[in-house]
Design a protein around this motif. Structure first.
Motif, PDB file in Angstrom:
ATOM      1  N   CYS A  46      45.072  39.068  36.153  1.00 55.34           N
ATOM      2  CA  CYS A  46      45.193  39.760  37.451  1.00 55.34           C
ATOM      3  C   CYS A  46      44.082  39.344  38.410  1.00 55.34           C
ATOM      4  N   GLN A  47      42.861  39.147  37.872  1.00 54.03           N
ATOM      5  CA  GLN A  47      41.737  38.717  38.732  1.00 54.03           C
ATOM      6  C   GLN A  47      42.020  37.318  39.282  1.00 54.03           C
TER       7      GLN A  47
ATOM      8  N   GLY B 264      44.002  39.851  42.343  1.00 51.81           N
ATOM      9  CA  GLY B 264      44.335  41.262  42.213  1.00 51.81           C
ATOM     10  C   GLY B 264      43.153  42.172  42.528  1.00 51.81           C
TER      11      GLY B 264
ATOM     12  N   TYR C 154      47.141  47.694  39.570  1.00 47.61           N
ATOM     13  CA  TYR C 154      46.552  46.616  40.371  1.00 47.61           C
ATOM     14  C   TYR C 154      47.315  46.449  41.669  1.00 47.61           C
TER      15      TYR C 154
ATOM     16  N   GLN D 189      41.761  45.801  41.354  1.00 49.77           N
ATOM     17  CA  GLN D 189      42.007  46.854  40.360  1.00 49.77           C
ATOM     18  C   GLN D 189      41.863  48.221  41.009  1.00 49.77           C
TER      19      GLN D 189
END
Length: 597
Positions: free
Chosen positions: A422-423, A427, A443, A429
């Motif tokens: 996700c990073q 993304g 996210y 969080q």
């Protein structure tokens, strides 16, 4: 005659993909005598081959069952996030829901999204813990999970196994006892909801309706309130699951009508039907136009198949109004269509149906999303569906891309790699909570990063255990650029894409390396470049195939060899000037599979 209100029960089945929803529907039909043993097939309500093979429901279906003097109307809803609007309309047509949870898997993301929709509609929810005969089943743990995650009482959850037929009668009894009867006024003006519609080659468009007030009967003139069209009903009936014609449908009943409508696009999901002569003053709430979210180009591998593709797409469109298409041309791929889809699964299903049902070989360009581009000098805002149509960068003030809020459920041991994924995809969080041994991560992600191969990566990193659900949260401005791919200094428009400046170099390098492997060697050198505007950000060169022209020289003066090599060099330069590079189909398909290294 219409059924008495107190004897009707309308319910849907909510479940994550592959938790046994269609199998349970089969058992309920079998137990109530809807079909005899001989007529049964598995997944009766899934009538497409793809639905049966993948174990997913794509179109909502309905069936009328009889149980202990009551009429039960079952709505089988799609289980995937792409069809969330259809699910919301199906749920709005019911008073209750069976929440089916796999005793081995527990609560997953899609179950949750649909349950919350069901709670919003004020439904009575009956938890059903399915597959209790599996060796890995943990019904008590799942019961606890339902209470903990969803927050509904699961102490009286029905334990069942749809495959072996355990607990089917208990489910039917629970539906009759716990789901409330519908409300409605038979004497009020007709008000009915259009739940779904599909095209039948014999009957025209078949419309699934839930009557709220009034009655709907053969020969009646009805009006579609959102579409503003009027039609004459020529057939009224219900599915048991075989078609049964009825004189009318009263309040609370679910059935179908046909009215000589030729296109599904005229019968939009969520529309309100009313009597043309005595209309209801207010339409039902919740109707909205379904907008495509993901766009990609579909081109025939053989240019001669273009007309066949046009005909096939038009036929599919008859049955699926949420899919849009318009013609486009590409220098690399010839004539084709730019198509819009509800999401990646929808894209995959349409592509597979075109390949299977119409026997077409297709090339699909990289999927892209809808960008909003604000132009300089107050020239307004345009929507960009195809990266090839991007205006000159000097005329662009800013580019906005769609963002989504994603909820991911993942077992604890895979959490680290999912957070990293996700990073990498830009993304943000928002939340991280634990339920039992599983993490729920929320996210915010750009949709552009998700349409690529996010779902595949999510599944491979979590060995298939992560589940994912998303909703759109609007557009946001971003530092986005158009990355073009040049092969032999010629731009290949089908491979151009819009990327974030920070990830452009990695994307570009990955793409040119992949193309180097896939494009066969020619008799001349081929440079492959990824460029943003005039700046090349990555390059690979495919070396030329070389014929040994000096093989016939034995000994003698070295100048003879040099002369032959010079001659060959001139020939290659000339060839490079006029030669064209053939890019195989795999290269375009590989463009979709970026980022898997």
């Amino acid at each position: 005659m219409a059924t008495e209100l107190s004897k009707i029960r309308n319910f849907s089945i909510i479940a994550h993909i592959d938790h046994g929803k269609s199998t349970l529907a089969d058992r309920l039909i079998q137990r109530t005598g809807g079909l005899s043993e001989r007529e049964m097939s598995s997944q009766v309500l899934d009538n497409m081959d793809i639905e049966k093979e993948r174990g997913i429901t794509i179109k909502a279906q309905t069936v009328r069952l009889d149980w202990k003097g009551h009429v039960l109307n079952l709505m089988d809803t799609p289980g995937h996030v792409d069809f969330a609007y259809e699910v919301s309309r199906s749920l709005a047509a019911c008073e209750g829901a069976l929440l089916v949870v796999d005793a081995a898997q527990g609560v997953e993301a899609q179950t949750l999204a649909n349950v919350y929709q069901s709670i919003e509609h004020d439904h009575e929810i009956i938890p059903v813990i399915n597959k209790i005969d599996l060796p890995s089943a943990e019904p008590e743990k799942v019961r606890h999970e339902i209470e903990e995650i969803i927050g509904i009482d699961a102490s009286n959850a029905v334990l069942a196994s749809a495959k072996s037929g355990i607990g089917i009668e208990e489910i039917l009894d629970a539906i009759v006892e716990r789901i409330p009867a519908p409300k409605g006024d038979a004497d009020a003006p007709l008000k009915a909801m259009l739940v779904d519609s599909w095209y039948d080659s014999y009957l025209g468009v078949v419309i699934l309706v839930r009557v709220i007030d009034g009655t709907i009967k053969k020969g009646q003139q009805i009006k579609f309130m959102a579409a503003g069209t009027t039609h004459l009903i020529d057939r009224v009936g219900a599915f048991r699951p075989k078609i049964e014609q009825l004189p009318d449908l009263g309040p609370g009943e679910i059935g179908f009508i046909t009215a000589q409508i030729k296109e599904v696009a005229q019968a939009r999901v969520g529309d309100t039907l009313t009597d043309a002569k005595r209309p209801t003053p207010h339409a039902l709430p919740g109707f909205k136009e379904v907008q495509p979210v993901v766009f990609c180009g579909l081109f025939p591998v053989d240019a001669a198949d273009f007309e066949k593709l046009r005909e096939s797409i038009s036929r599919l469109r008859l049955n699926d109004a949420s899919f849009s298409f318009e013609m486009e041309t590409s220098a690399a791929l010839g004539f084709g269509f730019r198509c819009g889809f509800l999401g990646l699964l929808h894209l995959e299903i349409i592509q597979e149906r075109l390949t299977r049902e119409y026997d077409l070989d297709l090339i699909t360009t990289a999927p892209s999303v809808v960008y909003k581009i604000k132009l300089t000098h107050n020239n307004g805002e345009i929507e960009l569906h195809n990266p090839a149509d991007m205006p000159d960068p000097t005329k662009i003030e800013e580019i906005e891309e769609p963002w989504i809020q994603a909820v991911i459920y993942v077992p604890d041991e895979y959490l680290g790699s999912i957070l990293k994924l996700c990073q990498e995809r830009r993304g943000i969080q928002k939340n991280l909570t634990y339920v039992g041994g599983r993490a729920q991560v929320t996210y915010e992600l750009p949709l552009n990063e998700v349409v690529f191969d996010f779902y595949d990566r999510l599944k491979s990193l979590s060995k298939g255990y992560a589940s994912f659900d998303y909703e759109q949260i609007g557009h946001r401005a971003g530092d986005l650029v158009k990355m073009g791919i040049l092969v032999n200094e010629e731009p290949v428009d089908a491979l151009s894409m819009i990327v974030h400046r920070a990830t452009a170099e990695v994307r570009g390098r990955g793409m040119v390396e992949r193309l180097k492997e896939l494009i066969p060697r020619h008799l001349f050198k081929i440079p492959i470049q990824a460029a943003i505007g005039g700046k090349v950000i990555a390059r690979e060169t495919i070396s030329a195939m070389r014929k040994d022209v000096t093989a016939k020289c034995y000994g003698g003066d070295a100048t003879r060899k040099r002369k032959l090599l010079e001659k060959q060099k001139k020939g290659k330069a000339k060839m490079r000037e006029y030669g064209s590079v053939s890019i195989p189909q795999e290269a375009f398909i590989a463009a979709l599979r970026m980022g898997e290294e």
